[in-house]
Design a protein around this motif. Structure first.
Motif, short mmCIF file in Angstrom:
data_model
loop_
_atom_site.label_atom_id
_atom_site.label_comp_id
_atom_site.label_asym_id
_atom_site.label_seq_id
_atom_site.Cartn_x
_atom_site.Cartn_y
_atom_site.Cartn_z
N UNK A 23 0.80 -1.26 0.09
CA UNK A 23 -0.13 0.10 -0.12
C UNK A 23 0.94 1.13 -0.08
N UNK A 34 4.02 1.53 -0.90
CA UNK A 34 4.87 1.67 -2.40
C UNK A 34 3.85 1.90 -3.20
N UNK A 35 2.77 1.77 -3.26
CA UNK A 35 1.56 1.87 -4.39
C UNK A 35 1.22 3.48 -4.41
N UNK A 36 1.11 4.00 -2.94
CA UNK A 36 0.88 5.29 -2.85
C UNK A 36 2.15 6.32 -3.63
N UNK A 37 3.36 5.80 -3.21
CA UNK A 37 4.26 6.40 -3.55
C UNK A 37 4.50 6.55 -5.11
N UNK A 78 1.89 6.37 -7.27
CA UNK A 78 0.81 7.21 -7.77
C UNK A 78 1.28 8.59 -7.40
N UNK A 79 2.10 8.91 -6.64
CA UNK A 79 2.39 10.12 -6.24
C UNK A 79 3.37 10.93 -6.94
N UNK A 106 5.71 11.47 -10.36
CA UNK A 106 5.73 11.50 -11.94
C UNK A 106 6.55 10.46 -12.33
N UNK A 148 -1.26 1.62 -10.68
CA UNK A 148 -2.81 2.04 -11.27
C UNK A 148 -3.58 0.87 -11.09
N UNK A 161 -3.96 -4.33 -7.18
CA UNK A 161 -4.46 -4.01 -5.76
C UNK A 161 -3.45 -4.59 -4.82
#
Lengths: 396, 396
Positions: free
Chosen positions: A250, A252-255, A257-258, A260, A283, A286
């Motif tokens: 979770x 890693x995914x946030x980072x 997506x945050x 560019x 993106x 999950x």
């Protein structure tokens, strides 16, 4: 007192590791075994099952006298960096030897192979370039080049498709290259191969990979018991929240997506456009398993991808990497009373400052290890930030 | 068809907002009310209670004909940037006027104040510099300067300690400064002050701040019902996971711990050493409330700190800020059939491209709004990434 060293992850500590320590002590007639152990992130680019203090306790309960931390950049680096960090620390601790397990078992083969590869270095590099251009992964290309040289010059070389032979080769190479004053010593690995599954009826030694597989896939602790020393198994049983990439995903995914995609190239090892694939996969996926399904490819080994993701997770940038090119301290994670005696005796001869209690620091290498602990704890729910400041060395 | 515009957050939509739309329509004899609404992050530097499509539905159910998104940099910017973004979009949509609520209620006061402040600009700047040097926050210093000028030249100026007067002043100023072809129009706010608590027995209009307070502190939905139009209350009741900073805090905390303090200055608004305080607070604070207790100070307003944290959470860098200095599209979040008629009629006269369905884009401003949605959804558990691509405009 004579000390020998081992370079380890203990993820988790099993019968094979016990055998390794016992043999190291015997073969080198050492009074003291010093383990340089990775912290919370490992060479395959993943979080350790248990935290570094839990794994230190496993090591001290089973024959290690001193456990020191292999700092993050080396613990998660390529084999040559991993080897360099580990050997440097053993040398700084005045170890007279380093003992590593290998499928090969004979040191002479490492010598022969090192000399042969040095003699034919240019030819090998050309062959590797050609293979990687044709789509081979680097380890495949390397192994291929070895095969060719071995045939051509009729040399009996190490089997470098074996993971412990590779690592051993890098230890040997680093010692030669930096002219470290330390003897190499290898111990024949017995029984389970690196990736083998556990078969409780025929073996009492299983690989750590096999044990982790059993832990996460069958969730059957009892099936593992036979492969671990009792003191190690007790610690495993006691701490039930085994960390893995799914815990980190979770964050890693946030980072991903945050950020560019182009900015991702600021992190260590991120090159060649894989940043776009990472962004796209974040993106869609999950879970970490789904993420890896999307990003895996023939071009990159699983390990290499996981290492890149570890560096993104850690926020470990290429700029920071330049500041931490060699070990700058000896961080004691734990020791027995014998270990403590050795350290007192050698106090003035140690080649790097000894840290047993972490205080305020400006050392960028130590700051990375503190960060690794904080982020590991946050992601796995294992504890609050700052444990490195609060946790004294484990004493046994 | 004549259109008037309002610039809003609807966090959540309440009776005061209904009154605002009704008065705007009446005062300007408009057929169409266009709301430029902030997306998932708001001017006070916090996430919106409900997502932008839920709030769009509230608006369309209560008199707005078109809802367009105020892009992230303007929605979370200082009052002047917020005003600039909002007015620019209304102008691009051919609105003949913009109607804003104010404590003052008379447009002439805005005019007088604007002219007076322009005439004495230099004197005001000097006074502000002096006050901030002596430890005042910027809004305090500004207000103090106004008081001095007002007394000295015997002017009857706006009360700029009132939040809606300030915002209104900035709308007026932006119109003058950029010579926007749009009429300003103000509506006297009635009843509840910005920060007032709800008193259900004496009022039917409460501030959005008061409503949010009741939602999070007393968790009593029923106590709020009287202050919201039924259609809006139904939507609030339906979606029970109201977002707030506590939802975002685990990810913010991870980011702060993952980043060297010095690197935090890459993000918008981070200056003057506050990055070290943020880093320290993240180590200690387990909740956002604890975090704010540690970092709050006289030097920075609560809003200013929250805005900085929003930018860190979003990964919004100073470098990115330079690429998004003005609105580059009109993003439709929702419309009624009247709204659609207006857009068809005006199709060729719109001053920016209309986006009703988001496709692949290279516009850095739109990419920011997509990112804001993705991160808001991840943090609040509100949905998977990519909702901007999948969600058509709300139709009512």
């Amino acid at each position: 007192m004579i000390a020998t060293g081992v370079i380890v992850e203990y993820n988790p500590f099993h019968n094979g590791h016990l055998y390794h320590i016992q043999q190291a002590r015997k073969k080198t007639a050492a009074n003291i075994v010093i383990a340089v152990m990775s912290g919370h992130f490992l060479q395959r680019g993943e979080p350790a099952l248990l935290n570094k203090w839990q794994r230190t306790r496993m090591a001290l309960s089973n024959g290690a006298d001193i456990v020191v931390e292999l700092p993050y950049p080396f613990a998660t680096g390529q084999a040559k960096d991993f080897a360099f960090g580990g050997i440097s620390l053993l040398q700084a601790l005045n170890c007279s030897s380093v003992c590593f397990g290998s499928e090969e078992g004979e040191l002479s083969s490492f010598k022969t192979t090192y000399n042969a590869l040095k003699a034919h270095e240019e030819e090998i590099q050309t062959t590797i370039r050609l293979s990687t251009k044709n789509g081979s992964s680097y380890p495949q290309a390397l192994n291929n080049a070895y095969q060719i040289i071995s045939k051509k010059y009729n040399l009996s070389l190490l089997d470098l498709s074996q993971p412990n032979n590779i690592l051993g080769y890098h230890y040997y190479e680093q010692i030669q290259k930096h002219q470290f004053d330390i003897q190499a010593c290898t111990i024949q690995r017995i029984a389970a191969g690196y990736h083998e599954l556990i078969n409780a009826e025929t073996q009492t030694i299983a690989s750590a990979t096999g044990i982790r597989k059993a832990l996460f896939e069958t969730h059957n602790l009892a099936s593992i018991e036979g492969f671990m020393p009792p003191a190690s198994f007790e610690i495993l049983k006691e701490h039930k929240n085994y960390a893995n990439w799914e815990n980190l995903y979770p964050l890693l995914r946030y980072t991903l997506l945050r950020t560019i995609p182009q900015q991702l190239t600021a992190y260590v090892d991120i090159t060649e456009g894989i940043e776009f694939l990472f962004h796209k996969a974040a993106k869609q996926a999950e879970t970490f398993a789904q993420f890896m399904q999307i990003v895996k490819s023939k071009r990159y080994t699983w390990t290499r991808i996981q290492r890149m993701l570890t560096h993104i997770f850690m926020g470990y940038t290429k700029q920071q990497q330049q500041e931490v090119s060699m070990p700058s301290y000896i961080r004691i994670l734990g020791m027995t009373s014998d270990g403590q005696k050795y350290l007192s005796e050698n106090k003035k001869k140690l080649k790097l400052p000894l840290i047993s209690r972490v205080g305020k620091t400006t050392d960028p290498l130590l700051a990375l290890d503190i960060r690794a602990t904080d982020l590991y704890m946050l992601a796995t729910g294992g504890g609050e930030p700052g444990l490195d400041f609060k946790t004294p060395p484990i004493r046994l």
